[in-house]
Write a protein that holds these residues in place. Structure first.
Motif, short mmCIF file in Angstrom:
data_model
loop_
_atom_site.label_atom_id
_atom_site.label_comp_id
_atom_site.label_asym_id
_atom_site.label_seq_id
_atom_site.Cartn_x
_atom_site.Cartn_y
_atom_site.Cartn_z
N ALA A 127 2.75 2.10 -3.65
CA ALA A 127 2.14 2.37 -4.86
C ALA A 127 2.77 3.70 -5.40
O ALA A 127 2.65 4.67 -4.60
CB ALA A 127 0.76 2.18 -4.70
N GLY A 128 3.04 4.00 -6.73
CA GLY A 128 3.37 5.22 -7.19
C GLY A 128 4.90 5.53 -6.87
O GLY A 128 4.75 6.93 -6.78
N ILE A 129 5.89 4.87 -6.70
CA ILE A 129 6.99 5.17 -6.27
C ILE A 129 8.00 4.57 -7.50
O ILE A 129 7.40 3.56 -7.99
CB ILE A 129 7.47 4.64 -5.22
N THR B 97 2.23 -1.87 -8.48
CA THR B 97 0.72 -1.60 -8.44
C THR B 97 0.28 -3.15 -7.88
O THR B 97 0.64 -4.12 -8.36
CB THR B 97 0.21 -1.41 -9.86
N GLN C 28 0.76 -1.07 -0.10
CA GLN C 28 0.19 -0.06 -0.03
C GLN C 28 0.85 1.30 0.02
O GLN C 28 0.45 2.16 -0.85
CB GLN C 28 -0.98 -0.09 1.25
#
Lengths: 357, 310
Positions: free
Chosen positions: B115-117, B218, B112
């Motif tokens: 995500a997005g790194i 993801t 969680q």
């Protein structure tokens, strides 16, 4: 006697208690997403809208969501559960939830549904969507100006009107900005599959594309664009952190104001079935900040286009526009009507390839 | 707008890289099945490998630690499966499915915050002038370390299974665990080792996806690759080198349909998308067409529970 009094008192308190509970009982609002809330694209923005509802109403509204629900039979099952769980308003946030929503809505006439991007309505089913094609026009213009190879790649999800409309709008404005521009369109038949989207981006780059647009939900194409040193646009969400140098601008879906308004209508008891299709003017479609890598004059042109779309003086589909086969669609100065746009199932002139079925 | 627009060299090298996750996962599962165990939890082990590898490479900045974390995470998850099925005698099919669901859920939970790194870039070996060779350079010397590792692993597994005594023991346990037990081999210990090897391979395959191919974390990013790996083992009729062929086929067809679309060749992508699965079904039909051949190909004790007797 005392016992009777005590019993009566107990009943009274319990009644009072239930009554006060009923007073404070929050209205339940449910959301169902096609991808994970952590996709940083489509589902993420819907969830931001949900959080805005929580923020706006505090204890009055209780929200819940179910993520990564496949379109089809699974969606119907999840929606039935959500309705049984006491949700009074349910947002179904993907095109493929259309029939499940209508089916479940028929079984629960007292539950109100809001279906995103669909076209089937009922007394307890509203539809809402955003005019993404307005945003596509703006970034299409930027893409046309920024490409050096005159090849723009487009990662498309499913051949539905919403996606086709986006391709047409982007192509139309890229072509106006740069008459030599060519579109390479790849259909991946998924909304969310990072590996496949990454492969598609990779393939397009190998084919000589130097600007990528996407109509899928993950940030993988942006990541690949960054890695390969080409340009891309944020889709649904800003996606800045995934491509700090690759990202030129973005189309951001801002659902929050709409979700808050609809939850308000539920609380006020004024909710009724509507059909909403908003664009840049109401802020449902936002154009993300322009990158410094776009020359100043292009930025100004793009901003001017966004402004003229916003104030209604310009419609992205203004004739003359021909269909792909060369037949006339819009005459000179003619503007596309919403009906045709909503059912758009053809490419405009200049695009190559055909729409899969 | 024709086939000529697809550069075969670039296509080939992309295909090789794209087929690595499924290749590694299938290779691991092949060894597991050769020992007579059916582990349907490949997808779960891959995604755990993906998330653990990603978190590690992000926090330490070291690709080596990322790779190790992927392997260890996949192996540990496999160990749970191993203990449940080998020691506690739970049903292999049900346990494997549970492992997949567990892996998907657990990875979503621990991933969680990640995500997005963007992870640090994974280095590629430098072959100097070799990678500049006209054709061979593109074909052979443009990959990252894990691609080479995967192929070395295929050779190693094939050698191990067919040329070593330990491999023979593993196969004999897969063929008939009661007979192997009677000969004094420790069935449970060998199977646990095979299961952990399979988990490590699957984890590494997942790690490749998150650290190199996409590269980001993801939820649910393996998107069914683990299931393809399972089909691939059958397609390869339990032979390591055929796994390469199968992985290229699966990876290649996916890429081919994207390429064909990009160059504007009119063919319904749905046909190409289903092609690998159809080929697998055909392969299964051909294999099972002759009962003799099937019985020699599939390990005899595959999926059967082993109860130790005195």
């Amino acid at each position: 006697m005392t016992r009777k009094i005590f019993k009566g008192f107990a009943i009274l308190t319990s009644l009072l208690f239930t009554f006060s509970l009923a007073q404070a009982e929050p209205k339940k609002v449910g959301f169902i997403y096609v991808g994970p809330v952590g996709d940083f694209g489509w589902s993420y923005e819907h969830d931001q809208g949900r959080l805005a509802v929580e923020e706006a109403f505090g204890d009055q509204v209780e929200t819940s969501y179910v993520e990564s629900v496949p379109e089809g039979a699974d969606a119907e099952r999840v929606l039935t559960q959500m309705a049984l769980a006491g949700n009074e308003l349910i947002f179904t946030t993907s095109f493929g939830y259309m029939d499940p929503t209508i089916n479940v809505a028929a079984k629960f006439p007292n539950v109100k549904f809001e279906h995103a991007t669909g076209y089937k309505r009922a007394d307890n089913v509203s539809t809402y969507s955003a005019r993404f094609y307005e945003g596509r026009a703006v970034i299409g213009h930027i893409a046309g100006k920024m490409t050096k190879t005159n090849q723009i790649g487009y990662i498309a999800s499913f051949p539905i009107p919403e996606v086709i409309r986006g391709i047409n709008s982007a192509y139309l404005h890229a072509k106006k900005a740069n008459p030599d521009v060519e579109f390479k369109i790849v259909w991946v038949f998924t909304w969310f599959d990072p590996a496949k989207e990454a492969d598609a981006a990779q393939t397009l780059i190998e084919q000589g594309v130097d600007v990528i647009m996407q109509h899928t939900d993950s940030t993988a194409p942006m990541t690949i664009a960054e890695e390969k040193g080409i340009f891309a646009f944020g889709q649904a969400s800003d996606m800045m952190e995934f491509g700090p140098t690759a990202r030129l601008s973005s189309i951001i879906d801002n659902w929050a104001p709409y979700y808050v308004a609809r939850a308000q209508a539920l609380l006020d008891g004024t909710w009724e079935s509507v059909d909403v299709w908003d664009g840049i003017s109401t802020g449902m479609v936002e154009i993300g900040e322009f990158s410094d890598r776009i020359p100043e004059d292009v930025r100004a042109e793009a901003q001017a286009m966004a402004d003229s779309i916003s104030d209604g003086s310009y419609h992205p589909f203004t004739g003359p526009i021909n269909r792909q086969d060369g037949s006339a669609w819009l005459g000179d100065g003619e503007v596309a009507d919403d009906g045709t746009l909503l059912g758009m199932n053809f490419y405009i002139e200049g695009l190559s390839g055909s729409i899969p079925n | 707008m024709d086939f000529a627009a697809i550069n075969p060299l670039i296509f080939f090298s992309t295909m090789v890289a794209a087929s690595i996750p499924v290749l590694l996962a299938a290779l691991g599962e092949l060894v597991v099945e050769k020992s007579g165990v059916l582990n349907l939890g490949v997808e779960g082990m891959m995604i755990i490998g993906a998330v653990c590898g990603f978190i590690t490479i992000y926090n330490t900045g070291s690709p080596l630690f990322g790779v190790l974390a992927s392997i260890v995470a996949g192996g540990l998850l496999a160990l749970i499966f191993g203990i449940l099925t080998q020691v506690l005698h739970s049903n292999q099919v049900a346990t494997g499915l549970a492992l997949t669901l567990f892996g998907l859920g657990l990875s979503a939970l621990i991933g969680q915050p990640f995500a997005g790194i963007k992870p640090p870039t994974f280095p590629k070996p430098d072959f100097g002038f070799l990678s500049d060779l006209p054709v061979l350079g593109q074909l052979l010397f443009k990959y990252d370390y894990l691609v080479y590792l995967a192929f070395i692993l295929v050779v190693g597994v094939s050698y191990f299974l067919n040329r070593t005594r330990a491999g023979l023991i593993l196969r004999s346990i897969g063929e008939n665990h009661d007979a192997a037990h009677a000969l004094g081999y420790n069935v449970v210990r060998v199977r646990l080792a095979a299961i952990m090897f399979g988990g490590g391979c699957a984890g590494l395959g997942g790690g490749y996806l998150a650290m190199i191919r996409v590269p980001q974390w993801t939820e649910g990013m393996t998107a069914g690759v683990g299931w393809i790996a399972l089909a691939l083992v059958v397609f390869a009729s339990w032979r390591p080198y055929r796994v390469i062929l199968g992985a290229f086929l699966f990876g290649g067809v996916t890429l081919l349909q994207l390429n064909l679309q990009a160059v504007g060749i009119k063919i319904n992508p749905a046909y190409l998308s289903m092609a690998p699965y159809i080929i697998t079904i055909v392969a299964l039909v051909v294999i099972s067409g002759s009962s003799n051949r099937l019985s020699t190909l599939a390990p005899g004790s595959l999926g059967r529970l082993f109860y130790k007797t005195m």
